[in-house]
Write a protein that holds these residues in place. Structure first.
Motif, PDB file in Angstrom:
ATOM      1  N   ILE A 109       0.858  -1.187  -0.101  1.00 29.93           N
ATOM      2  CA  ILE A 109      -0.036  -0.044   0.074  1.00 29.93           C
ATOM      3  C   ILE A 109       0.766   1.120   0.098  1.00 29.93           C
ATOM      4  O   ILE A 109       2.041   1.345   0.807  1.00 29.93           O
ATOM      5  CB  ILE A 109      -1.024  -0.103   1.175  1.00 29.93           C
ATOM      6  CG1 ILE A 109      -1.717  -1.267   1.109  1.00 29.93           C
ATOM      7  CG2 ILE A 109      -1.620   1.133   1.277  1.00 29.93           C
ATOM      8  CD1 ILE A 109      -2.686  -1.266   0.115  1.00 29.93           C
ATOM      9  N   VAL A 110       0.420   2.317  -0.718  1.00 32.60           N
ATOM     10  CA  VAL A 110       1.092   3.462  -0.601  1.00 32.60           C
ATOM     11  C   VAL A 110       0.332   4.670  -0.261  1.00 32.60           C
ATOM     12  O   VAL A 110      -0.880   4.880  -1.000  1.00 32.60           O
ATOM     13  CB  VAL A 110       1.702   3.933  -2.142  1.00 32.60           C
ATOM     14  CG1 VAL A 110       2.269   5.247  -2.075  1.00 32.60           C
ATOM     15  CG2 VAL A 110       2.761   2.767  -2.370  1.00 32.60           C
ATOM     16  N   PHE A 111       0.486   5.556   0.664  1.00 30.52           N
ATOM     17  CA  PHE A 111      -0.273   6.547   1.163  1.00 30.52           C
ATOM     18  C   PHE A 111       0.494   7.803   0.579  1.00 30.52           C
ATOM     19  O   PHE A 111       1.853   7.811   0.726  1.00 30.52           O
ATOM     20  CB  PHE A 111      -0.191   6.635   2.593  1.00 30.52           C
ATOM     21  CG  PHE A 111      -1.604   6.101   3.069  1.00 30.52           C
ATOM     22  CD1 PHE A 111      -2.854   6.688   3.031  1.00 30.52           C
ATOM     23  CD2 PHE A 111      -1.578   4.492   3.617  1.00 30.52           C
ATOM     24  CE1 PHE A 111      -4.006   5.881   3.423  1.00 30.52           C
ATOM     25  CE2 PHE A 111      -2.621   4.187   3.996  1.00 30.52           C
ATOM     26  CZ  PHE A 111      -3.880   4.624   3.941  1.00 30.52           C
ATOM     27  N   GLU A 112      -0.129   8.901   0.344  1.00 30.20           N
ATOM     28  CA  GLU A 112       1.007   9.939  -0.247  1.00 30.20           C
ATOM     29  C   GLU A 112       0.841  11.098   0.805  1.00 30.20           C
ATOM     30  O   GLU A 112      -0.002  11.431   1.446  1.00 30.20           O
ATOM     31  CB  GLU A 112       0.186  10.681  -1.527  1.00 30.20           C
ATOM     32  CG  GLU A 112       0.155   9.885  -2.651  1.00 30.20           C
ATOM     33  CD  GLU A 112       0.002  11.028  -3.906  1.00 30.20           C
ATOM     34  OE1 GLU A 112       0.084  11.856  -3.903  1.00 30.20           O
ATOM     35  OE2 GLU A 112      -0.195  10.134  -4.973  1.00 30.20           O
ATOM     36  N   ASN A 113       2.125  11.278   1.285  1.00 24.85           N
ATOM     37  CA  ASN A 113       2.389  12.345   2.270  1.00 24.85           C
ATOM     38  C   ASN A 113       1.917  12.344   3.778  1.00 24.85           C
ATOM     39  O   ASN A 113       1.233  13.282   4.292  1.00 24.85           O
ATOM     40  CB  ASN A 113       1.949  13.611   1.486  1.00 24.85           C
ATOM     41  CG  ASN A 113       3.001  14.973   2.240  1.00 24.85           C
ATOM     42  OD1 ASN A 113       4.195  14.644   2.079  1.00 24.85           O
ATOM     43  ND2 ASN A 113       2.357  15.812   2.763  1.00 24.85           N
ATOM     44  N   SER A 114       1.937  10.831   4.273  1.00 16.91           N
ATOM     45  CA  SER A 114       1.284  10.998   5.351  1.00 16.91           C
ATOM     46  C   SER A 114       1.843   9.640   6.343  1.00 16.91           C
ATOM     47  O   SER A 114       1.481   8.484   6.000  1.00 16.91           O
ATOM     48  CB  SER A 114      -0.062  10.642   5.543  1.00 16.91           C
ATOM     49  OG  SER A 114      -0.895  10.278   6.872  1.00 16.91           O
ATOM     50  N   TYR A 115       3.071   9.941   7.035  1.00 19.96           N
ATOM     51  CA  TYR A 115       3.512   8.642   7.666  1.00 19.96           C
ATOM     52  C   TYR A 115       2.689   8.455   8.642  1.00 19.96           C
ATOM     53  O   TYR A 115       2.894   7.245   9.177  1.00 19.96           O
ATOM     54  CB  TYR A 115       4.971   9.101   8.193  1.00 19.96           C
ATOM     55  CG  TYR A 115       4.829  10.123   9.435  1.00 19.96           C
ATOM     56  CD1 TYR A 115       4.596   9.983  10.719  1.00 19.96           C
ATOM     57  CD2 TYR A 115       4.845  11.709   9.176  1.00 19.96           C
ATOM     58  CE1 TYR A 115       4.574  10.684  11.775  1.00 19.96           C
ATOM     59  CE2 TYR A 115       4.813  12.656  10.103  1.00 19.96           C
ATOM     60  CZ  TYR A 115       4.760  12.097  11.519  1.00 19.96           C
ATOM     61  OH  TYR A 115       4.629  12.975  12.582  1.00 19.96           O
ATOM     62  N   GLN A 116       1.719   9.257   9.129  1.00 23.43           N
ATOM     63  CA  GLN A 116       0.872   8.656  10.229  1.00 23.43           C
ATOM     64  C   GLN A 116      -0.040   7.461   9.847  1.00 23.43           C
ATOM     65  O   GLN A 116      -0.311   6.468  10.306  1.00 23.43           O
ATOM     66  CB  GLN A 116      -0.112   9.995  10.809  1.00 23.43           C
ATOM     67  CG  GLN A 116       0.873  10.958  11.486  1.00 23.43           C
ATOM     68  CD  GLN A 116       1.005  12.229  10.681  1.00 23.43           C
ATOM     69  OE1 GLN A 116       1.067  11.999   9.129  1.00 23.43           O
ATOM     70  NE2 GLN A 116       1.015  13.339  11.165  1.00 23.43           N
ATOM     71  N   ARG A 117      -0.954   7.813   8.566  1.00 23.84           N
ATOM     72  CA  ARG A 117      -1.933   7.075   7.956  1.00 23.84           C
ATOM     73  C   ARG A 117      -1.059   5.801   7.544  1.00 23.84           C
ATOM     74  O   ARG A 117      -1.284   4.695   7.722  1.00 23.84           O
ATOM     75  CB  ARG A 117      -2.450   7.698   6.953  1.00 23.84           C
ATOM     76  CG  ARG A 117      -3.683   8.569   7.283  1.00 23.84           C
ATOM     77  CD  ARG A 117      -4.408   9.105   6.397  1.00 23.84           C
ATOM     78  NE  ARG A 117      -3.766   9.817   5.113  1.00 23.84           N
ATOM     79  CZ  ARG A 117      -3.839  11.390   5.343  1.00 23.84           C
ATOM     80  NH1 ARG A 117      -3.966  11.817   6.419  1.00 23.84           N
ATOM     81  NH2 ARG A 117      -3.225  11.800   4.346  1.00 23.84           N
ATOM     82  N   ALA A 118       0.254   5.884   6.988  1.00 20.66           N
ATOM     83  CA  ALA A 118       1.053   4.810   6.175  1.00 20.66           C
ATOM     84  C   ALA A 118       1.233   3.797   7.616  1.00 20.66           C
ATOM     85  O   ALA A 118       0.964   2.521   7.381  1.00 20.66           O
ATOM     86  CB  ALA A 118       1.850   5.237   5.848  1.00 20.66           C
ATOM     87  N   SER A 119       1.771   4.518   8.582  1.00 31.74           N
ATOM     88  CA  SER A 119       2.100   3.441   9.790  1.00 31.74           C
ATOM     89  C   SER A 119       1.053   2.953  10.526  1.00 31.74           C
ATOM     90  O   SER A 119       1.057   1.625  10.916  1.00 31.74           O
ATOM     91  CB  SER A 119       2.852   4.404  10.847  1.00 31.74           C
ATOM     92  OG  SER A 119       4.015   5.163  10.322  1.00 31.74           O
ATOM     93  N   LYS A 120      -0.120   3.588  10.681  1.00 30.65           N
ATOM     94  CA  LYS A 120      -1.389   2.915  11.313  1.00 30.65           C
ATOM     95  C   LYS A 120      -1.901   1.939  10.407  1.00 30.65           C
ATOM     96  O   LYS A 120      -2.321   1.025  10.925  1.00 30.65           O
ATOM     97  CB  LYS A 120      -2.398   3.977  11.794  1.00 30.65           C
ATOM     98  CG  LYS A 120      -1.860   4.653  12.847  1.00 30.65           C
ATOM     99  CD  LYS A 120      -2.916   6.059  13.193  1.00 30.65           C
ATOM    100  CE  LYS A 120      -3.859   4.960  14.490  1.00 30.65           C
ATOM    101  NZ  LYS A 120      -4.552   6.347  14.992  1.00 30.65           N
TER     102      LYS A 120
END
Length: 560
Positions: free
Chosen positions: A367-378
């Motif tokens: 999965i790739v989220f753009e510009n959000s280490y918070q959402r990517a990590s959770k």
């Protein structure tokens, strides 16, 4: 019953503290930063972009035993409890009732003490540092020097703010500089910290440069200072802070340990007060002051039965009677989704179910989220899918820029997820955090690991005239092979121009990506900028598909 409580009150207090902490740790959803630090632990290293590695090590150990929120937080809860034990031991004239009132009035210790964040080990090692310092001052010896050095290293491995604690204690007792024992302790601390310093050297001192020159740099607003002052009172309470902070400062030091505590308390408060003139200061940055705050305020309140102290103790008890129900309510809100406020739900109760459902829709692909280490990590923690944060060059970097995640995705099928620009997604899913868009990408092609180095540290140009940048490419071999094998990709390269605080414009680069990655190049630009200081960042993006990434360090530009 009274006799029983007199004999067992400490055991009961700490037992209740741990039991409540275990319940809170196991059933409270991970906060954004906790999930990010959990990803740290997946890539255990001597350093990270944001922090030293202590937080990652503690999570790694706890998660080995329990693969859930409790495992992430287990060692932090234990260190939080041990911090209180050490703080109580540092108090010479003990009054258990006053100590319990102070500790229970500090909501941050109850509601934040179990969290897997760097402040928890920092507070613990601050308490341990003063314990060892007390022993060191009373009996200077090689062993005590060794012990003090080890603890100083542990402080530094917890958070860089540890430098302030060591500095202010040294400032409070300059006679230490005449004893060789302190140099032994310093040598031990530096020796143990060398692996982290070596990591920083290998990464061009990235963390130090970020915290000293890039982080928290904004146009000054009076609100920054006012919020800082108010935040510190709330951190010391939230209600009891109006009693505890003045009490700690009113206490007159009786010995060299008290003096070190007072210097640390005042020094850290003043340091971050001054920092508020540079930018916004987060309330938790002063977390080490909790140790001297508890000890010094306790000492003041129990020292003599003056009118001021008697009234202060009475008010502390009254405020405690209000604080405890609020804390208990907050504990329940953290555990159970009972408050119909969307922001609370998104922050504390939104991630346990939908990532598993999304996992099924995306067939378990990365999965790739753009510009959000918070959402990517959770998302990674709650779905089990490896997830990447693709960081935009106009925002700050984080450790996703350095971990070997993007390169493991290169050319492979992934799913892109986000809560923004939903019209660009073919598919959508309603979740507790809002609508999440997702789309399939059969061949992921992002190039954050492609870096360009300016061969000049600083560039000078005349107003309204052109300037040149000589750049040297650096990239893993797999990126070179992938780019050369796909020359028809719709890739653009731009030079982002920023002043001290914000993005100004993008300047197009005249070369294609395959041309830029093979040899040194001279880039020409004519931006017509007014006089001033700027910084530049090169950025690569796949048009219409992925966000533009950080592809160079900041390049200084002075227009005269």
């Amino acid at each position: 019953m009274k006799t029983f409580l007199q004999k067992t009150h400490r055991y009961l207090f700490y037992a209740c503290w741990i039991v409540l902490g275990l319940i809170q740790s196991g059933y409270t959803e991970l906060l954004d930063d906790e999930a990010y630090y959990w990803v740290y632990s997946r890539f255990l290293d001597w350093g990270y972009f944001d922090h030293p590695p202590m937080v990652a090590l503690l999570i790694k150990i706890g998660y080995f035993f329990f693969h859930n929120e409790l495992g992430v937080r287990l060692l932090f809860l234990l260190l939080n409890t041990l911090s209180l034990v050490l703080i109580e031991k540092l108090i010479e004239r003990k009054n258990p009732l006053v100590f319990y009132l102070i500790v229970l009035s500090l909501a941050v210790l109850q509601l934040g003490g179990f969290l897997a964040v760097p402040d928890t080990p920092l507070i613990f090692f601050t308490a341990l540092f003063f314990t060892c310092y007390k022993q060191f001052v009373s009996r200077p010896s090689f062993f005590n020097s060794l012990l003090l050095g080890v603890v100083m290293a542990a402080l530094l491995y917890s958070k860089y703010h540890a430098v302030l604690i060591v500095f202010f204690v040294l400032l409070s007792n300059l006679r230490l500089l005449t004893r060789y024992h302190i140099y032994v302790a310093g040598l031990v601390a530096i020796s143990l910290f060398i692996p982290h310093l070596w990591w920083q050297y290998q990464h061009d001192w990235i963390s130090f440069r970020y915290h000293l020159f890039e982080s928290n740099v904004n146009p000054y607003k009076l609100s920054y200072t006012l919020e800082y002052l108010g935040g510190q009172i709330l951190m010391a309470g939230p209600l009891a802070g109006i009693i505890l902070v003045p009490a700690a400062f009113l206490y007159h030091s009786k010995n060299i340990i008290d003096r070190g505590l007072k210097f640390t308390l005042a020094g850290i408060y003043v340091f971050f007060l001054v920092s508020s003139f540079r930018g916004k200061v987060e309330a938790n940055w002063t977390s080490p002051v909790i140790v001297p705050l508890i000890i010094l305020s306790h000492n003041f309140l129990v020292e003599k039965n003056t009118i001021l102290r008697i009234k202060s103790r009475r008010w502390l008890l009254k405020l405690f009677a209000v604080t405890m129900p609020l804390v208990l309510l907050a504990r329940i809100v953290l555990l159970v989704d009972i408050v119909p406020i969307k922001e609370l739900k998104k922050r504390y109760h939104a991630w346990r179910s939908w990532p598993q459902q999304m996992n099924q829709r995306t067939n378990g692909l990365p999965i790739v989220f753009e510009n959000s280490y918070q959402r990517a990590s959770k998302y990674w923690f709650y779905s089990g899918q490896v997830t990447y944060s693709l960081n935009w060059y106009r925002e700050r970097r984080n450790n996703y820029n350095f971990w070997p995640i993007e390169d493991s995705f290169l050319g492979k099928p992934v799913f892109l997820l986000d809560i923004y620009n939903l019209d660009s997604f073919q598919n959508k899913m309603n979740t507790a955090i809002g609508t999440v868009g997702y789309r399939y990408d059969s061949s992921f092609s992002s190039f954050a690991k492609v870096q360009f180095t300016s061969l000049e540290k600083s560039i000078y140009a005349k107003r309204d005239s052109s300037f040149t940048i000589r750049i040297k490419p650096s990239l893993p071999s797999q990126y070179l092979a992938f780019i050369l094998a796909h020359p028809d990709m719709n890739i653009k390269i731009v030079l982002g121009v920023f002043d001290k605080y914000k993005w100004i414009e993008d300047l197009p680069v005249q070369y294609s990506l395959p041309e830029l990655i093979q040899t040194e190049k001279i880039l020409n630009f004519n931006p017509h900028l007014p006089e001033g200081s700027y910084h530049l960042i090169l950025s690569i993006y796949h048009v219409g598909t992925l966000t533009a990434t950080h592809n160079s360090e900041k390049i200084n530009l002075t227009v005269e």
